[in-house]
Design an enzyme around this catalytic site. Structure first.
Site, PDB file in Angstrom:
ATOM      1  CG  ASP A   1      85.353  26.817 -62.550  1.00 23.65           C
ATOM      2  OD1 ASP A   1      86.134  26.281 -61.760  1.00 23.65           O
ATOM      3  OD2 ASP A   1      85.305  28.049 -62.738  1.00 23.65           O
TER       4      ASP A   1
ATOM      5  CB  ALA B   1      81.070  26.773 -65.036  1.00 21.23           C
ATOM      6  CB  ALA B   2      76.748  28.388 -62.360  1.00 18.62           C
TER       7      ALA B   2
ATOM      8  N   PRO C   1      78.444  35.639 -57.475  1.00 16.84           N
ATOM      9  CG  PRO C   1      79.490  36.149 -55.455  1.00 16.84           C
ATOM     10  CD  PRO C   1      78.614  35.123 -56.113  1.00 16.84           C
TER      11      PRO C   1
ATOM     12  N   GLY D   1      82.715  30.268 -60.097  1.00 17.66           N
ATOM     13  CA  GLY D   1      82.165  29.449 -61.178  1.00 17.66           C
ATOM     14  C   GLY D   1      80.908  30.015 -61.816  1.00 17.66           C
ATOM     15  CB  SER D   2      79.402  33.421 -62.042  1.00 16.44           C
ATOM     16  OG  SER D   2      80.349  34.100 -62.818  1.00 16.44           O
TER      17      SER D   2
ATOM     18  CB  ALA E   1      84.017  36.547 -57.224  1.00 20.05           C
ATOM     19  N   GLY E   2      85.812  33.816 -58.733  1.00 16.12           N
ATOM     20  CA  GLY E   2      86.289  32.455 -58.444  1.00 16.12           C
ATOM     21  C   GLY E   2      85.189  31.509 -58.002  1.00 16.12           C
TER      22      GLY E   2
HETATM   23  C1  MEV Z   1      89.213  28.788 -61.532  1.00 19.16           C
HETATM   24  O1  MEV Z   1      88.033  28.522 -60.790  1.00 19.16           O
HETATM   25  C2  MEV Z   1      90.296  27.839 -61.175  1.00 19.16           C
HETATM   26  C3  MEV Z   1      91.572  27.943 -61.993  1.00 19.16           C
HETATM   27  O2  MEV Z   1      92.384  26.851 -61.573  1.00 19.16           O
HETATM   28  C4  MEV Z   1      91.305  27.866 -63.480  1.00 19.16           C
HETATM   29  C5  MEV Z   1      90.804  26.513 -63.949  1.00 19.16           C
HETATM   30  O3  MEV Z   1      90.987  25.503 -63.252  1.00 19.16           O
HETATM   31  O4  MEV Z   1      90.241  26.460 -65.050  1.00 19.16           O
HETATM   32  C6  MEV Z   1      92.330  29.228 -61.684  1.00 19.16           C
END
Ligand code: MEV
Length: 317
Positions: free
Chosen positions: A152, A110-111, A101, A107-108, A104-105
């Protein structure tokens, strides 16, 4: 030259997001049920240097030379070419796909970067080490995030649960008892750049106040590392709750996230918190294994667009 694949998983943060940008530790795990792939195919009988980039998920089909300098896909390809073959670029096509996703947090960004660097460096005959891939992906993460912590790119490159602290060597987690988690997506997308920027604005307005909050989150992460290792569910539940309260203080939670957290708790989760940048994106709930299905159903009923169970073990195969 044969067709070459590169792959990288998604990730989820268990404890410590945002504070990790300010030098505190955080704990994150790879999520192997979703991933990004890159496939490189030579283009025969054409001029050297012709590079076609396709990413069907986002409707992209362009020549590399036409992609803007700050396009993260183009940047990952150019960085790999510069690293390995700065003076001669063969003709190739790179096809990028991802079911992680977006915004959505998980790591898309970076992946996708890691999958590209992995595939292209192998295609060019010099597969890069994980250390180098992660370093290069960190530079490209800056295009996605502005000021990333590096968590990430580290987790998706090494594909291991990590206790991460900026500028420290990567440390893996030792887990003696597995813990069961459910990830649930609000379906609301918010770029990490936005939430990291909002926290930065708060910090700039009152650095001492926010340093204190970051340090409190850092302390939670240190104890969580031991509690995870021992599989101490009640204590982990308290730590999730505390971490979530500090994320509320950072103003990165929102009604959609709070609704899912409450639904998870009501359905028997040990506890839950948002995960990643916040203001949408995902929550993670720690669940007794026998309650996992019930919690997943409750989360879907409460409006989650997707739920994903995952187990944290010593090593994730
Ligand atoms: C993002 O997955 C996590 C954050 O802490 C940003 C980061 O660490 O780069 C919000």
């Amino acid at each position: 030259m044969p067709v070459i694949f590169g792959k990288a998983p998604g990730k989820i943060i268990l404890f410590g997001e945002h504070a990790v940008v300010y030098g505190q530790p955080a704990i994150a795990i790879p999520v192997l049920d979703v991933n990004a792939t890159a496939r490189v195919t030579p283009i025969l009988n054409t001029e050297a240097g012709k590079v076609r980039v396709q990413a069907s998920d986002i409707g992209l089909d362009e020549l590399l030379k036409d992609l803007p300098e700050d396009d993260p896909l183009g940047a990952a390809i150019r960085a790999t070419l510069n690293e390995i073959t700065p003076t001669h670029t063969p003709a190739f096509e790179i096809q990028i796909d991802s079911n992680i996703p977006i915004s959505a947090g998980m790591g898309s960004g970076a992946a996708v970067t890691v999958a590209i660097i992995r595939a292209l460096s192998a295609f060019l005959g010099r597969p890069l080490s994980n250390e180098r891939i992660s370093e290069m992906a960190f530079e490209i993460e800056k295009l996605h995030h502005g000021t990333p912590s590096g968590i990430d790119n580290t987790v998706v490159t090494f594909q291991k649960p990590v206790f991460f602290q900026r500028d420290e060597p990567i440390r893996t987690l030792s887990i003696s008892r597995p813990t069961h988690w459910v990830i649930a997506d609000t379906g609301k997308q918010t770029p990490t750049r936005e939430t990291v920027g909002a926290v930065r604005a708060l910090y700039d307005g009152s650095p001492e106040t926010y340093e204190e909050i970051f340090a409190e989150i850092g302390s939670i992460v240190h104890v969580a590392r031991q509690a995870l290792s021992a599989g101490d569910l009640p204590f982990l539940g308290q730590l999730l709750e505390k971490n979530q309260q500090f994320l509320q203080d950072l103003q990165v939670s929102d009604p959609a996230l709070e609704k899912l957290i409450k639904a998870a708790r009501d359905a028997g989760a040990v506890d839950a918190k948002l995960s990643g940048g916040g203001r949408g994106g995902n929550i993670i709930a720690l669940v007794p294994p026998e309650r996992s299905s019930q919690v997943q159903e409750a989360l879907l009923e409460a409006g989650a667009v997707r739920v994903m169970p995952t187990i944290l073990r010593e090593t994730i195969a």
